[in-house]
Enzyme design. Structure first.
Site, PDB file in Angstrom:
ATOM      1  CE1 TYR A 101     -11.270  -5.510   3.633  1.00 49.30           C
ATOM      2  CE2 TYR A 101     -10.617  -3.899   1.987  1.00 49.30           C
ATOM      3  CZ  TYR A 101     -10.595  -5.192   2.468  1.00 49.30           C
ATOM      4  OH  TYR A 101      -9.882  -6.147   1.799  1.00 49.30           O
TER       5      TYR A 101
ATOM      6  NE  ARG B 152      -3.012  -0.116   3.233  1.00 50.52           N
ATOM      7  CZ  ARG B 152      -4.244  -0.609   3.060  1.00 50.52           C
ATOM      8  NH1 ARG B 152      -5.128   0.086   2.382  1.00 50.52           N
ATOM      9  NH2 ARG B 152      -4.583  -1.774   3.574  1.00 50.52           N
TER      10      ARG B 152
ATOM     11  CB  CYS C 178     -27.991  -4.334 -10.413  1.00 49.38           C
ATOM     12  SG  CYS C 178     -29.751  -4.419 -10.237  1.00 49.38           S
TER      13      CYS C 178
HETATM   14  N1  LLP Z   1       3.002  -9.005   3.379  1.00 42.79           N
HETATM   15  C1  LLP Z   1       2.006  -9.826   3.776  1.00 42.79           C
HETATM   16  C2  LLP Z   1       2.328 -11.177   4.238  1.00 42.79           C
HETATM   17  C3  LLP Z   1       0.674  -9.386   3.728  1.00 42.79           C
HETATM   18  O1  LLP Z   1      -0.295 -10.191   4.118  1.00 42.79           O
HETATM   19  C4  LLP Z   1       0.391  -8.079   3.238  1.00 42.79           C
HETATM   20  C5  LLP Z   1      -0.975  -7.608   3.143  1.00 42.79           C
HETATM   21  C6  LLP Z   1       1.462  -7.266   2.839  1.00 42.79           C
HETATM   22  C7  LLP Z   1       2.753  -7.757   2.934  1.00 42.79           C
HETATM   23  C8  LLP Z   1       1.270  -5.878   2.304  1.00 42.79           C
HETATM   24  O2  LLP Z   1       0.705  -5.034   3.250  1.00 42.79           O
HETATM   25  P1  LLP Z   1       0.548  -3.451   2.982  1.00 42.79           P
HETATM   26  O3  LLP Z   1       1.949  -2.864   3.055  1.00 42.79           O
HETATM   27  O4  LLP Z   1      -0.021  -3.277   1.628  1.00 42.79           O
HETATM   28  O5  LLP Z   1      -0.325  -2.984   4.043  1.00 42.79           O
HETATM   29  N2  LLP Z   1      -7.278  -5.723   0.771  1.00 42.79           N
HETATM   30  C9  LLP Z   1      -6.982  -4.990   1.994  1.00 42.79           C
HETATM   31  C10 LLP Z   1      -5.539  -5.136   2.417  1.00 42.79           C
HETATM   32  C11 LLP Z   1      -5.163  -6.561   2.698  1.00 42.79           C
HETATM   33  C12 LLP Z   1      -3.728  -6.697   3.084  1.00 42.79           C
HETATM   34  C13 LLP Z   1      -3.356  -8.121   3.201  1.00 42.79           C
HETATM   35  N3  LLP Z   1      -1.973  -8.353   3.380  1.00 42.79           N
HETATM   36  C14 LLP Z   1      -7.316  -3.522   1.765  1.00 42.79           C
HETATM   37  O6  LLP Z   1      -7.810  -3.191   0.693  1.00 42.79           O
HETATM   38  O7  LLP Z   1      -7.146  -2.704   2.647  1.00 42.79           O
END
Ligand code: LLP
Length: 432
Positions: free
Chosen positions: A335, A294, A362
């Site tokens: 969310y 992210r 829809c």
């Molecule tokens: N590494 C692992 C093992 C993870 O499970 C995740 C995210 C990341 C790295 C990356 O995390 P970040 O830096 O992006 O926070 N779909 C959800 C987010 C799910 C994140 C799952 N794992 C959303 O839209 O907020």
């Protein structure tokens, strides 16, 4: 600047993205369209790389988490910037491979890798497989033996931290489908089993505490727990881990209410805590890996839509309907994620029209934002949702048989289609 350096307003009163007029971009590429300021993505990659080298040590590197945004061009960019990558499926590995991403720089994750997935990863030559549990450990040992391979592995450990984030995206708790928990003693047994696997080389440990975390405290807690675990393992088995992978999770500013994040300073603080804790636990400092997703791409991306129906229900609310919605951004539906939404055609006008921004599906729950204010739009205006670079394109669906929008990269004042818009024929391409 609006929220991030990528966004501003020009003399025409239009939103600009990476210096380009959003209204003109919408005209040129159509809507909905995902825009990505790749100069900003590169800057973020460099920030991570340099700060890791400075505060975590020479061999430490960030791994981009492709689940946040995945297409070939992005893997090429990430490779050029010298990062590693975290892949969670053969599909992500295939995409990275097709982009020429060096396979040895990949960490392969997943709580339920099938035998075929493991074979695919071994054939592709991924650098590390992050083994999630015992069944997978024994399956991998067997398959690697059959294939005459000796893969490097990390073990996914659950440190048991609640990062006070949204439950659906917190994966570090003991009650989790991911990894083996320290608190239950299972992690300890897991390590001993891994050390006994003839075809596997254990390089270290992985943990992930959650996502969209603004505080460094959960990461510091995770380091403390993991380093103390590593000290116990060494005392018990003599095994000293070389790699500690702390997962992803640094937060991103989506709205004015979110704090601005100083990533470099977070890494500096975490680095000094790691030094302190290594000394405290008497552990040799490992190579530290983190997997930001992210925080590398979210701020650099936005989505442009065209406003359709604007409907006010007296005594209730006003709906602004756009030509996209939950198929291209399911995060509000899933969310209740908050976004900054602008009328890009009138970005300099007072944002005094309180409304709900609704998608075109829809389904009543297909909303992008509720109770937000923007300059009153009318049919044809361009509506921008900022900070959609992460978990939008990668989570997009074809619900209601809606084609996925293109990804247009913006760099050095130029725009280029990196993923073309899907056609109706694409939607039927797999139908037999
Ligand atoms: N590494 C692992 C093992 C993870 O499970 C995740 C995210 C990341 C790295 C990356 O995390 P970040 O830096 O992006 O926070 N779909 C959800 C987010 C799910 C994140 C799952 N794992 C959303 O839209 O907020």
């Amino acid at each position: 600047m609006i929220l991030h350096p990528t966004y501003d307003i020009n003399e025409a009163g239009h939103l600009t993205v990476a210096g380009l007029d959003a209204v003109e971009l919408a005209r040129e590429f159509g809507t909905p369209v995902y825009l990505l300021d790749t100069d900003a993505v590169r800057a973020q990659c460099r920030l991570y790389r340099e700060a890791f080298r400075e505060y975590f040590g020479e061999s430490s590197l960030p791994a981009f988490a492709g689940k946040a945004l995945c297409y070939k061009g992005l893997y090429s960019l990430v490779a050029e910037e010298g990062l590693l990558a975290d892949c969670v499926s053969p599909g992500e590995i295939f995409t990275a491979k097709s982009a020429g991403f060096p396979m040895e720089r990949i960490f392969f994750h997943g709580n339920n890798k099938t035998d075929d997935d493991l074979r695919f990863a071994l054939e592709s030559g991924v650098g590390h497989i992050v083994v999630d549990g015992e069944d997978e450990l024994f399956a991998l040992d067997r398959i690697a033996g059959e294939m005459g391979k000796n893969p490097r592995i990390l073990l996914r450990i659950t440190p048991g931290i609640d990062p006070h984030t949204h439950r659906k995206i917190s994966t570090g708790n003991v009650d989790s489908k991911f990894g083996m928990a320290i608190a239950t003693g299972q992690a300890h047994a897991f390590v001993k089993e891994a050390l006994g696997c003839a075809s596997l080389t254990l390089d270290g440990f992985h943990c992930h505490v959650g996502s969209q975390i603004f505080d460094t405290e959960p990461f510091e807690d995770a380091c403390d727990i993991m380093l103390s675990f590593m000290a116990q393992i060494r005392a018990d088995t003599g095994y000293e881990a070389e790699i500690l992978n702390l997962g992803g999770g640094f937060g991103v500013r989506y709205t004015e209410e979110d704090p601005a994040v100083d990533y470099r300073d977070n890494i500096r603080r975490l680095g000094s805590e790691i030094d302190r804790m290594c000394a405290m636990h008497g552990v040799r400092k490992p190579t530290v890996i983190m997997e930001p997703g992210r925080s590398i791409v979210a701020a650099a991306g936005c989505t442009l839509y065209t406003c359709g129906t604007v409907k006010s229900i007296p005594g209730f609310r006003s709906y602004v309907s756009i030509d996209g919605g939950m198929p291209d951004n399911p995060r509000y539906t899933l969310y209740q994620s908050r976004y900054t939404v602008l009328n890009a055609s009138h970005a300099a006008d007072p944002a005094d029209f309180v409304c709900t921004v609704a998608g075109r599906c829809c389904e009543s729950g297909d909303l992008i934002a509720e109770g937000i204010s923007l300059a009153k739009p009318s049919r044809g205006d361009v509506i921008a949702v900022l900070v959609t670079g992460a978990y939008n394109y990668s989570m997009a669906s074809h619900y209601n048989r809606i084609p996925k929008p293109p990804v247009v990269e913006l760099s050095g004042g130029k725009a280029r289609v990196a993923v073309r818009r899907e056609t109706y024929a694409d939607l039927c391409a797999m139908d037999q």
